[in-house]
Scaffold this motif. Structure first.
Motif: not given
Length: 581
Positions: A410-414
């Motif tokens: 995961r990272n900041w892309p929701a």
């Protein structure tokens, strides 16, 4: 100097504020807390539309049967620099944030510019990413790159109030903006070593005036609960437990849910030792809305590798019946099928789905998705996480393969949640890294203390991966793999999930099967957060493009992919007039 700065900002806003005739003649209805909790179906009033983090629009005019007919209605350039913005849409107007505190207002139906605001920074302020803004009353509210909170008149873009949070030039900006929780502006922030522990905070401000109401610290001070978990690390060397993504809010419990990041340096043998928790890093914090006090916390993993856990928390009311064939870790006290108020989702870069009781923080269940090798066990009864001992650093110069890489997982892309399917949809990346320790010293100039080159996970041919996971059972309902990096998603009442990738493709997926039903090439990384809204009974889907760190990582890993040179723009799509249901 301060007076000149404020005047300059006011003059800049006055010059650039160009209200359309419609804006000048139509009465502006102030946005209330009640509207934020239950918005008109045609509006998008918060980062994920509602403060429960869902990223869901109930609009259903565009559906699986007609989405193939989507057409571009309008597009417009947005700001320069890293672009990971989320538009808000209210009463026919779109408000678009870009990097370095550049905000534009458009007629949401036609794309006609209404006003723009560009903040002036004092010398030494850094600016940077601006993922979201908030709306309340008749104001657009933001967290600035020079460490202020400020509000603009939503009709004109003129500055209404501004409040300093910390020194303007400290490296602790809020790369993601605020939500509104009961008339309070709630914002977290980064806190790099140069900003000290005093900037590792979540703040609440009065939305009407900007007056600070409270600040909650994510690093305990001497004598406070959690201080002992840092061992002998002096307070001035406790760095970087940041809250750099957007909180969620439950108005009934009056609880704010926010995630925290790794320490600096990341390897704990350099800090207080591998056996210490170093609270409250890589945790979910439930904060009291009135006071900011920590009501409960849950630590997802003691992080030695920069596998942050600051991402959105989904607040869902659901039956809880984890499937033991798919879910590795289950609380034995669960009565299968019992209804719970939960906080769920994939909150961190490990790609592990966690589900906790929203009121108490009780661990309910967790499951893996992508390849990960850092968590070896979670005690179902207590939720205590055991780190894989083979992934622990003990000395400078060591090199260990860690999965996922620090870029995610995961990272900041929701992701998004749909009540139609009771499923969460999450964009992820199949990565690992060969991490090595640079130094055994606490050197803030080395930041995380690691070299962390990312690469595709062993056996993976594709970088991007979208997972659909049942919030009730934890079952993986479908998975879509794609060569490029998967970016942010939105779910809709038409049974669709929209999302883009780092190669410029913007797609519509069937929310039950993952089948691609529509696709277009926007010729630049689709790095913005997509939304859906309606004007005059017509449903629109909007998304923006531009450079981002996730897209840059994808380009390094997959140099053969060419995302195009379309630049930073906001795109708005709809069905041709007369083609709705």
């Amino acid at each position: 100097m301060k007076r000149f700065f404020v005047c300059a900002a006011l003059i800049g806003a006055l010059i650039s504020s160009l209200p359309s005739t419609a804006q000048q003649t139509r009465e502006f209805v102030p946005v209330t807390d009640e509207m934020l909790q239950s918005p008109d179906p045609g509006d998008w009033l918060s980062w994920r539309r509602t403060t429960d983090g869902w990223g869901y629009s109930p609009l259903d005019q565009i559906d699986a049967g007609n989405v193939a007919g989507l057409e571009l209605v309008w597009k417009h350039p947005v700001g320069t620099g890293i672009h990971e913005g989320t538009p808000l849409v209210y009463d026919r107007v779109m408000y678009m944030p870009s990097a370095n505190d550049y905000i534009q207002a458009f007629d949401a139906k036609t794309g006609e510019p209404i006003w723009e605001y560009q903040r002036d920074y004092p010398e030494g302020a850094r600016g940077g990413t601006n993922r979201n803004i908030a709306i309340w009353g008749d104001m657009i509210i933001n967290a600035s790159g020079d460490n202020h909170m400020y509000a603009l008149d939503a009709r004109t873009g003129r500055l209404v109030w501004e409040t300093p949070v910390i020194e303007a030039t400290l490296p602790a900006r809020a790369s993601s903006g605020p939500i509104i929780a009961g008339g309070r502006v709630i914002t977290g922030r980064q806190c790099q070593p140069g900003a000290t522990h005093e900037s590792c905070i979540v703040t609440a401000h009065d939305a009407s005036t900007g007056r600070e109401l409270w600040r909650a610290r994510t690093i305990p001070r001497p004598g406070e609960p959690g201080d002992e978990t840092w061992g002998d690390v002096p307070l001035e060397q406790r760095w970087h437990v940041g809250t750099w993504m957007v909180p969620s809010y439950d108005p009934e419990l009056d609880l704010i849910f926010v995630g925290t990041s790794v320490t600096i340096p990341a390897p704990k043998f350099i800090l207080g030792g591998n056996d210490n928790q170093h609270l409250y890093h890589n945790s979910t914090l439930a904060l009291d809305g009135d006071s900011g006090e920590i009501v409960w916390y849950y630590q997802h993993v003691v992080d030695h590798w920069d596998l942050d856990h600051p991402f959105e928390r989904l607040l869902v009311d659901t039956a809880v019946a984890p499937d033991p064939d798919e879910v590795e870790w289950i609380n034995p006290a669960i009565e299968p099928g019992e209804r719970r108020q939960v906080v769920t989702g994939i909150p961190g870069k490990t790609g592990i789905v966690y589900t906790l009781d929203r009121a108490t923080g009780e661990f309910l269940w967790a499951r893996t998705t992508l390849m990960q090798n850092v968590v070896s066990e979670i005690d179902g009864a207590t939720g205590e996480v055991t780190v894989n001992p083979d992934t622990l650093f003990t000395a400078a110069g060591q090199e260990i393969m860690i999965c996922p890489a620090a870029a995610g997982g995961r990272n900041w892309p929701a992701g998004a949640y749909s009540p139609l399917t009771n499923a969460m949809y999450v964009p992820m990346q199949n990565t690992c890294m060969d991490a090595s320790v640079r130094s055994g010293e606490r050197d803030p100039s080395l930041v995380y203390g690691l070299d962390m080159p990312a690469r595709l996970a062993p056996g993976a041919d594709n970088l991007g991966s979208i997972w659909a996971v049942s919030a009730e059972t934890g079952e993986a309902l479908w998975r879509h793999d794609e060569r490029s990096a998967a970016l942010s998603l939105v779910a809709t009442g038409g049974g669709l999930v929209f999302g883009g990738d780092s190669n410029g493709r913007f797609k519509a997926f069937d929310d039950k099967t993952g089948a691609i039903l529509w696709e277009t090439n926007l010729e630049a990384p689709v790095s913005g957060f997509p939304v859906s809204f309606a004007v005059d009974g017509r449903q629109y889907v909007a998304v923006s493009t531009g450079p981002s760190l996730v897209a840059a990582t994808a380009s390094r890993l997959l140099p053969e992919l060419e995302p195009g040179t379309g630049g930073s723009n906001v795109f708005v799509f709809a069905l041709p007039v007369g083609n709705g249901p």
